[in-house]
Design a protein around this motif. Structure first.
Motif, mmCIF file in Angstrom:
data_model
loop_
_atom_site.group_PDB
_atom_site.id
_atom_site.type_symbol
_atom_site.label_atom_id
_atom_site.label_comp_id
_atom_site.label_asym_id
_atom_site.label_seq_id
_atom_site.Cartn_x
_atom_site.Cartn_y
_atom_site.Cartn_z
ATOM 1 N N THR A 117 0.832 -1.208 0.000
ATOM 2 C CA THR A 117 0.000 0.000 0.000
ATOM 3 C C THR A 117 0.861 1.250 0.000
ATOM 4 N N GLY A 118 1.952 1.204 0.754
ATOM 5 C CA GLY A 118 2.816 2.382 0.805
ATOM 6 C C GLY A 118 3.939 2.334 -0.198
ATOM 7 N N TYR A 119 3.746 1.560 -1.246
ATOM 8 C CA TYR A 119 4.887 1.318 -2.129
ATOM 9 C C TYR A 119 5.330 2.549 -2.889
ATOM 10 N N THR A 120 4.390 3.388 -3.283
ATOM 11 C CA THR A 120 4.805 4.634 -3.946
ATOM 12 C C THR A 120 5.213 5.593 -2.837
ATOM 13 N N ARG A 121 6.435 5.439 -2.379
ATOM 14 C CA ARG A 121 6.786 6.049 -1.095
ATOM 15 C C ARG A 121 6.945 7.551 -1.176
ATOM 16 N N THR A 122 7.063 8.095 -2.385
ATOM 17 C CA THR A 122 7.198 9.544 -2.462
ATOM 18 C C THR A 122 5.844 10.229 -2.413
ATOM 19 N N ARG A 123 4.794 9.425 -2.506
ATOM 20 C CA ARG A 123 3.465 10.032 -2.541
ATOM 21 C C ARG A 123 2.902 10.031 -1.121
ATOM 22 N N MET A 124 2.534 11.225 -0.658
ATOM 23 C CA MET A 124 2.079 11.366 0.712
ATOM 24 C C MET A 124 0.862 10.486 1.000
ATOM 25 N N ILE A 125 -0.097 10.509 0.074
ATOM 26 C CA ILE A 125 -1.361 9.823 0.299
ATOM 27 C C ILE A 125 -1.145 8.319 0.444
ATOM 28 N N SER A 126 -0.131 7.841 -0.264
ATOM 29 C CA SER A 126 0.162 6.413 -0.206
ATOM 30 C C SER A 126 0.736 6.050 1.167
ATOM 31 N N ASN A 127 1.618 6.916 1.682
ATOM 32 C CA ASN A 127 2.172 6.675 3.017
ATOM 33 C C ASN A 127 1.084 6.695 4.067
ATOM 34 N N GLU A 128 0.219 7.682 3.947
ATOM 35 C CA GLU A 128 -0.864 7.797 4.912
ATOM 36 C C GLU A 128 -1.721 6.538 4.904
ATOM 37 N N ALA A 129 -2.031 6.085 3.694
ATOM 38 C CA ALA A 129 -2.871 4.896 3.572
ATOM 39 C C ALA A 129 -2.195 3.701 4.230
ATOM 40 N N ALA A 130 -0.887 3.562 3.983
ATOM 41 C CA ALA A 130 -0.187 2.397 4.518
ATOM 42 C C ALA A 130 -0.196 2.433 6.039
ATOM 43 N N LEU A 131 0.039 3.605 6.588
ATOM 44 C CA LEU A 131 0.088 3.708 8.045
ATOM 45 C C LEU A 131 -1.280 3.388 8.651
ATOM 46 N N LYS A 132 -2.313 3.959 8.043
ATOM 47 C CA LYS A 132 -3.668 3.711 8.525
ATOM 48 C C LYS A 132 -4.003 2.229 8.462
ATOM 49 N N TYR A 133 -3.677 1.655 7.335
ATOM 50 C CA TYR A 133 -3.990 0.255 7.123
ATOM 51 C C TYR A 133 -3.254 -0.587 8.157
ATOM 52 N N PHE A 134 -1.984 -0.234 8.367
ATOM 53 C CA PHE A 134 -1.183 -1.023 9.287
ATOM 54 C C PHE A 134 -1.728 -0.930 10.709
ATOM 55 N N LEU A 135 -2.004 0.306 11.157
ATOM 56 C CA LEU A 135 -2.450 0.472 12.547
ATOM 57 C C LEU A 135 -3.798 -0.215 12.776
ATOM 58 N N LEU A 136 -4.743 0.086 11.886
ATOM 59 C CA LEU A 136 -6.062 -0.510 12.068
ATOM 60 C C LEU A 136 -6.006 -2.014 11.865
ATOM 61 N N GLY A 137 -5.208 -2.427 10.894
ATOM 62 C CA GLY A 137 -5.093 -3.846 10.590
ATOM 63 C C GLY A 137 -4.538 -4.616 11.770
ATOM 64 N N SER A 138 -3.513 -4.068 12.409
ATOM 65 C CA SER A 138 -2.951 -4.826 13.533
ATOM 66 C C SER A 138 -3.945 -4.858 14.689
ATOM 67 N N PHE A 139 -4.695 -3.784 14.824
ATOM 68 C CA PHE A 139 -5.723 -3.747 15.862
ATOM 69 C C PHE A 139 -6.743 -4.872 15.624
ATOM 70 N N ALA A 140 -7.161 -4.983 14.362
ATOM 71 C CA ALA A 140 -8.147 -6.015 14.031
ATOM 72 C C ALA A 140 -7.553 -7.399 14.235
ATOM 73 N N THR A 141 -6.284 -7.543 13.912
ATOM 74 C CA THR A 141 -5.634 -8.831 14.119
ATOM 75 C C THR A 141 -5.688 -9.209 15.587
ATOM 76 N N GLY A 142 -5.522 -8.193 16.441
ATOM 77 C CA GLY A 142 -5.612 -8.440 17.870
ATOM 78 C C GLY A 142 -6.953 -9.053 18.240
ATOM 79 N N PHE A 143 -8.007 -8.494 17.681
ATOM 80 C CA PHE A 143 -9.340 -9.048 17.944
ATOM 81 C C PHE A 143 -9.404 -10.516 17.535
ATOM 82 N N LEU A 144 -8.866 -10.751 16.350
ATOM 83 C CA LEU A 144 -8.932 -12.106 15.808
ATOM 84 C C LEU A 144 -8.208 -13.083 16.737
#
Lengths: 497, 493
Positions: B152-179
């Motif tokens: 998700t954050g692969y286009t690392r020079t693009r701000m929106i891509s970084n933001e998406a990756a961080l969001k995905y990672f934080l929320l994703g790990s949270f959800a993994t915790g639930f699982l």
């Protein structure tokens, strides 16, 4: 019953696709060549469909020219085509009007001719498919497929508010038909429970003997889909928008054929499958039809745009079709079917006439015209003839249909008949008043002084319709006879209740 | 010792081994200078995917009906159900790689990691489909998710891509915790993480209403619901889909969603059938919410990636309808729908990638104005995918919806079906908006809105043609596909 191995219905249905294939291979700059290919395909379609009429056996109500092969056997979906006396005339009307409609927009559409012709031909395939299908899913597929080309025709080649009109048309129709899909699926499992066979074959759903409360809900779902398509009051609001914005050929096909799918749907599905609910719904549908007849006529009177006037007149005329059908007697139903054909011919012709005026002056406002008779005498007389046909003057086709419908309505109830007659008077009012303002009097606008009378191409597409207008008006027997057995059988099924 | 050896059946994981091998090869190829900034990685990974497809297709057991083979002490299962899902994942991966080659060239990012990560994510999905045990499934989810966070954050020079990756990672790990918490609770109350074991335990031990078990089930629902993007666990989807590189969005919307569904269906149908009373009403509500929220919010989106993100939420809702109508028709409906969805959604994203151009500058609906005049074929094919997403015949989308809704009606979910079909009417509006933009604006206004030249590389054309053929053949000649789907029905105890 004539049995033929030659799959004539498939040929008629898919012939336009062949034309599309040829058109795809033509460079989009060759406009005339594309037009000719499309026109010749449609003409060929008409001539291929003609043998249907002559080989049709009018002594039986059984489906004819049947083709039945499995399509999706896992669900019991078959590729099942066939026609009876009800669909025969509608198919002929479709192939006939398609060819003329293509001719009528020869010069009106100059941009994207290729896409336009492809859409018209695709539309033809969809429409014929709807009238031939004897399998629910096949029917539904054609029913929806037809939406896309019509949507494109209105949305790309239409007037200034085309996007609004096209999207409204699409969503309106779709919301009706998805509920019909739910009803079809429900019916499918109901049929399975009672017979143990998974099938979408429409004929096997006749005489299912459903409990009346289930019939009520299912009828309502089908009613929504078809009433939107007809369109019955109060589901008619998409129609004026779509008609006004559509290019001439679109309007001709829309009024001529597409609206008939709603009424056809009632005849093919609602009446035979839900006979009990049909009888229960008669008062409501009669009321809505009468409201449609009178309301449509009153609104037509008030229009200052000719095309909108014709569009609202369709609401009124389709009200007659529904009225006759739900009179549930042989005169009414036959009148209703013949009126479907009549409306296709005369309203189609009216839209063509509006198209001719529009091509000359690029306006459809009644106030922009006046005294046109002086510069276009031949046009004036043909216009008057078509207007007469639309209001049902004796000697034209409209009279035959309306007379039969009125007989049917009076037989059902004097009240219905009386109210329907009021609509007839109003019909004469809006058409003649419009005709007077457009054609008579002095030429008030300078631009109208130079108008040329009809050209050869315009004769070519108006005259064939006028021939049929008079033919049906004077000698309707060959048309009425074809549907006799089917209509009687249909009423038998309904009246068993 | 011999006992252990017999259960380690390597042939059961050949496809995964092949993919892992190829991703390692790609990583190693990177160290050769002459390979850098070339498209070789893409083609090498294509070979890997194709060979995995071949292995999945021609496994010695053939496509016997109801074939099930457990291995690795019951942690791994190969059945037609998992094999069908693997084919869907591999199809999604194949199409994504075809789209990516050109995209990476535009972004000057032809790194091997990109493809290696895609292959790793695919392995993760395949593990999810084949896991017969909660921990195995969890491992698959993690492998897939971590690869996706990075992609998700692969286009690392693009701000929106970084933001998406961080969001995905934080929320994703949270959800993994639930699982994980859910798995722990289930393990605590049943003493096993084996799906069959849990099911046997629940069927025999008379503790159906036990709070711990229901709680565990709900936590698993949350964890997987996050991956599937069910409402109300969908919040990440729009941002991540918008921010991720377009080919990765295509990838995420098809494969991982299907993988999460594969695990979801297996866990709920296989482990919790006796708890059906507990989850039916809940999932009914979630299905309605998912369909409605997805479709209604999509109505007002201007960014087409965001719009398709909401549309993909809605599509998950339709699939839940089939899930509720458990039973053969419902589950095969899910398989059919996911296959169709893979074709149509990746197809649409392939065109979005092309039209987006360098740096994905043109991804608003407005930017599509006049496409129909300048590139009629691209516009027609885009409309095909959109009509299919809207469920209009004769496309695969229609047959998929038909399949799902007929399953729902068969089980008596009439209200739900009506909500579902009305939702698909709502969805028509926003899919039509794109066709309106492409075809229906005046050619005069279009000329002001200069459309840059589009470049179609052979790989892109192949991807689009495969998708288009898939969508059409699923819609017009569905019986062959239905036959395959029926053989891939999940074998329940």
């Amino acid at each position: 019953m004539i049995s033929l191995n030659f799959p004539i219905l498939s040929v008629i249905t898919y012939l336009p696709l062949l034309g599309i294939l040829v058109i795809c291979m033509i460079n989009s700059k060759h406009h005339d060549l594309i037009r000719w290919v499309a026109f010749l395909t449609a003409v060929a379609g008409f001539f291929v469909s003609l043998p249907l009429y002559f080989m049709f056996d009018s002594n039986t109500w059984h489906m004819q020219f049947v083709e039945n092969v499995p399509w999706i056997p896992q669900f019991g979906i078959n590729y099942h085509l066939g026609i009876d006396g009800i669909s025969l005339l509608l198919i002929l009307l479709t192939t006939f009007l398609s060819a003329l409609a293509i001719l009528s927009t020869w010069s009106a559409v100059t941009e994207g001719v290729k896409g336009y012709m492809i859409s018209l031909l695709l539309l033809e395939t969809g429409m014929i498919g709807v009238f031939c299908s004897l399998d629910f899913i096949l029917f539904y597929v054609f029913w929806e497929v037809m939406l896309i080309p019509m949507y494109l025709i209105i949305g790309i080649w239409g007037g200034p508010r085309r996007i609004y009109a096209a999207v409204k048309f699409f969503i309106y129709t779709m919301s009706g038909s998805v509920l019909m899909l739910v009803a079809i699926l429900f019916l499918y499992y109901l049929n399975y429970k009672s017979t143990g066979v998974y099938t979408f074959d429409i004929l096997s759903y006749h005489n299912l003997g459903l409990p009346s409360n289930i019939q009520f809900w299912l009828f309502l779902a089908f009613f929504l889909a078809f009433a939107i398509k007809v369109p019955m009051f109060p589901f008619h609001t998409w129609l004026p928008d779509a008609h006004v914005e559509a290019p001439t050929a679109g309007s001709v096909i829309l009024a001529g054929v597409l609206l008939k799918m709603g009424t056809y749907g009632f005849l093919r599905f609602s009446l035979p499958i839900f006979p009990q609910a049909t009888v229960d719904f008669v008062p409501m549908i009669m009321c809505l039809s009468l409201i449609g007849i009178i309301y449509g006529a009153l609104v037509s009177i008030a229009q200052d745009d000719i095309k909108k006037l014709v569009a609202y007149s369709s609401v009124s005329h389709l009200g007659y079709c529904m009225l006759g059908m739900f009179a549930l007697n042989i005169d009414g139903v036959k009148g209703s079917i013949i009126q479907m054909i009549n409306h296709g011919l005369s309203t189609g012709a009216l839209f063509m006439i509006v198209g001719m005026l529009y091509e000359r002056r690029h306006t459809r406002l009644i106030s922009e015209y006046g005294g046109i008779m002086k510069v276009m005498p031949v046009f004036a007389s043909l216009f008057l003839l078509v207007a007469f046909s639309s209001m049902g003057v004796p000697g034209t086709n409209g009279f035959v249909g309306e007379l039969l419908i009125l007989i049917g309505a009076f037989k059902a109830s004097v009240g219905y008949g009386l109210l329907a007659t009021v609509g007839l008077v109003l019909g004469a009012v809006y058409l003649l008043w419009m005709y007077k303002r457009v054609m008579y009097g002095n030429i008030t606008k300078d631009a109208n002084k130079q108008l040329k009378d009809m050209n050869g191409r315009e004769y070519a597409y108006l005259i064939p319709i006028i021939i049929f207008i008079i033919w049906i008006g004077v000698y309707p027997k060959p048309f009425l006879d074809k549907m006799d057995a089917s209509v009687q059988h249909l009423l038998q099924m309904v009246n068993q209740q | 010792m011999e006992q252990v050896m017999t259960t380690i059946n390597l042939s059961a994981i050949y496809p995964e081994i092949i993919l892992a091998l190829f991703s390692l090869i790609i990583l190693m190829l990177q160290s050769f200078y002459s390979f850098q900034f070339r498209n070789y990685y893409g083609y090498v990974s294509l070979i890997g995917v194709l060979s995995a497809v071949a292995v999945v297709l021609f496994e010695p057991c053939g496509f016997e009906l109801r074939f099930v083979e457990y291995s690795f002490s019951g942690m791994w299962v190969v059945d037609n159900y998992s094999r069908f899902f693997k084919l869907i994942f591999l199809l999604g991966t194949l199409l994504t790689i075809l789209i990516s080659i050109k995209y990476l060239e535009d972004e000057v990012m032809q790194h091997g990691e990109y493809f290696a990560l895609i292959l790793f994510a695919t392995i993760g999905m395949m593990i999810m489909a084949s896991g017969a045990e909660l921990i195995t499934i969890f491992l698959g989810i993690e492998l897939m998710s971590i690869s996706l966070y990075a992609l998700t954050g692969y286009t690392r020079t693009r701000m929106i891509s970084n933001e998406a990756a961080l969001k995905y990672f934080l929320l994703g790990s949270f959800a993994t915790g639930f699982l994980l918490y859910g798995i722990a609770l289930l393990y605590g109350s049943t003493g096993t993480t084996d799906i069959k074991g849990i099911s046997t335990f629940l069927a025999t031990a008379d503790i159906q209403g036990s709070g711990l078990i229901v709680m565990g089930m709900l936590l698993i629902l949350i964890g997987l619901g996050f991956k599937i993007a069910l409402v109300p666990f969908h919040m990440w989807t729009p941002d991540v889909y918008t921010g991720a590189p377009a080919p990765i969005t295509a990838f995420m919307s098809a494969g991982p969603k299907a993988a999460a569904f594969a695990a979801f269906v297996r866990i709920f149908m296989d482990a919790f059938p006796s708890l059906q009373g507990e989850w039916t009403a809940l999932i009914w509500v979630i299905a309605v919410l998912t369909m409605s929220v997805g479709n209604i919010i999509a109505l007002v989106q201007d960014n087409i990636k965001r719009m398709l993100a909401y549309s993909s939420i809605a599509h998950a809702g339709y699939i839940l309808v089939a899930f509720l109508a458990a039973g053969e028709l419902g589950i095969t409906g899910i398989l059919y729908y996911l296959l169709t969805y893979t074709f149509m959604n990746i197809g649409a994203f392939a065109l979005i990638t092309i039209l987006g151009g360098k740096g994905e500058k043109r991804i608003d609906v407005q930017d599509y104005k006049g496409l129909g005049y300048k590139y009629p074929y691209a516009a027609i094919i885009m409309s095909l995918f959109l009509f299919s997403l809207a469920g209009i015949p004769p496309t695969g989308g229609f047959m998929g919806k038909f399949y799902i809704f007929s399953a729902a009606i068969k089980e008596g979910y009439i209200g739900l079906t009506i909500i579902g079909v009305l939702n698909s009417v709502v969805s028509v509006y926003y899919y039509l908006r794109v066709t309106v933009a492409m075809f229906m604006h005046d050619s005069n206004t279009v000329k002001n809105n200069e459309m840059p030249a589009l470049i179609f590389t052979p790989a892109l054309i192949v991807a689009i043609v495969i998708s288009a053929c898939g969508v059409l053949s699923l819609g017009i000649f569905p019986s062959g596909y239905i036959e395959i789907v029926k053989q891939s029905f999940l074998v329940l105890q």
